[in-house]
Write a protein that holds these residues in place. Structure first.
Motif, PDB file in Angstrom:
ATOM      1  N   PRO A 282      11.565  85.035 -55.126  1.00  0.00           N
ATOM      2  CA  PRO A 282      11.465  84.784 -56.560  1.00  0.00           C
ATOM      3  C   PRO A 282      12.677  83.979 -57.042  1.00  0.00           C
ATOM      4  CG  PRO A 282      11.196  87.128 -56.084  1.00  0.00           C
ATOM      5  CD  PRO A 282      11.578  86.453 -54.805  1.00  0.00           C
ATOM      6  N   GLY A 283      12.428  83.052 -57.966  1.00  0.00           N
ATOM      7  CA  GLY A 283      13.504  82.223 -58.504  1.00  0.00           C
ATOM      8  C   GLY A 283      13.784  82.552 -59.959  1.00  0.00           C
TER       9      GLY A 283
ATOM     10  N   LYS B  30       6.216  91.652 -55.699  1.00  0.00           N
ATOM     11  CA  LYS B  30       7.673  91.512 -55.804  1.00  0.00           C
ATOM     12  C   LYS B  30       8.083  90.086 -56.174  1.00  0.00           C
ATOM     13  CE  LYS B  30       8.489  95.213 -52.594  1.00  0.00           C
ATOM     14  NZ  LYS B  30       8.400  95.537 -51.191  1.00  0.00           N
ATOM     15  N   GLY B  31       7.093  89.197 -56.336  1.00  0.00           N
ATOM     16  CA  GLY B  31       7.370  87.819 -56.708  1.00  0.00           C
ATOM     17  C   GLY B  31       7.578  86.880 -55.541  1.00  0.00           C
ATOM     18  N   VAL B  32       7.405  87.374 -54.309  1.00  0.00           N
ATOM     19  CA  VAL B  32       7.545  86.540 -53.121  1.00  0.00           C
ATOM     20  C   VAL B  32       6.255  85.739 -52.940  1.00  0.00           C
ATOM     21  CG1 VAL B  32       7.876  86.516 -50.616  1.00  0.00           C
ATOM     22  CG2 VAL B  32       9.128  88.155 -52.029  1.00  0.00           C
TER      23      VAL B  32
END
Length: 73
Positions: free
Chosen positions: A7-8, A34-36
């Motif tokens: 994630p950014g 998890k936003g990955v």
């Protein structure tokens, strides 16, 4: 090949773009809880191509690929 992007700060990763889908095609893109983000790119021909995420004028991430032939034995 599969590219894994953590994630950014800019939020979720946007859809990737191939500069030449005839050479390298983005076949899947999925983001987990998890936003990955996992992106699969399939090379189809010899040559150079870039895959970018984000605005064309200022991408968040650029992947440069050089696809070469190899002898099959």
């Amino acid at each position: 090949m599969t590219v894994v992007l953590e994630p950014g700060a800019h939020g979720p990763w946007p859809q990737p773009r191939s500069s030449n889908p005839m050479l390298a095609l983005v076949t899947s893109s999925a983001t987990d809880d998890k936003g990955v983000t996992r992106v699969t790119v399939r090379a189809a021909r010899i040559g150079a191509v870039t895959v970018t995420w984000g605005p064309e004028s200022a991408p968040f991430f650029t992947l440069r690929l050089s696809v070469a032939a190899y002898p099959v034995q």
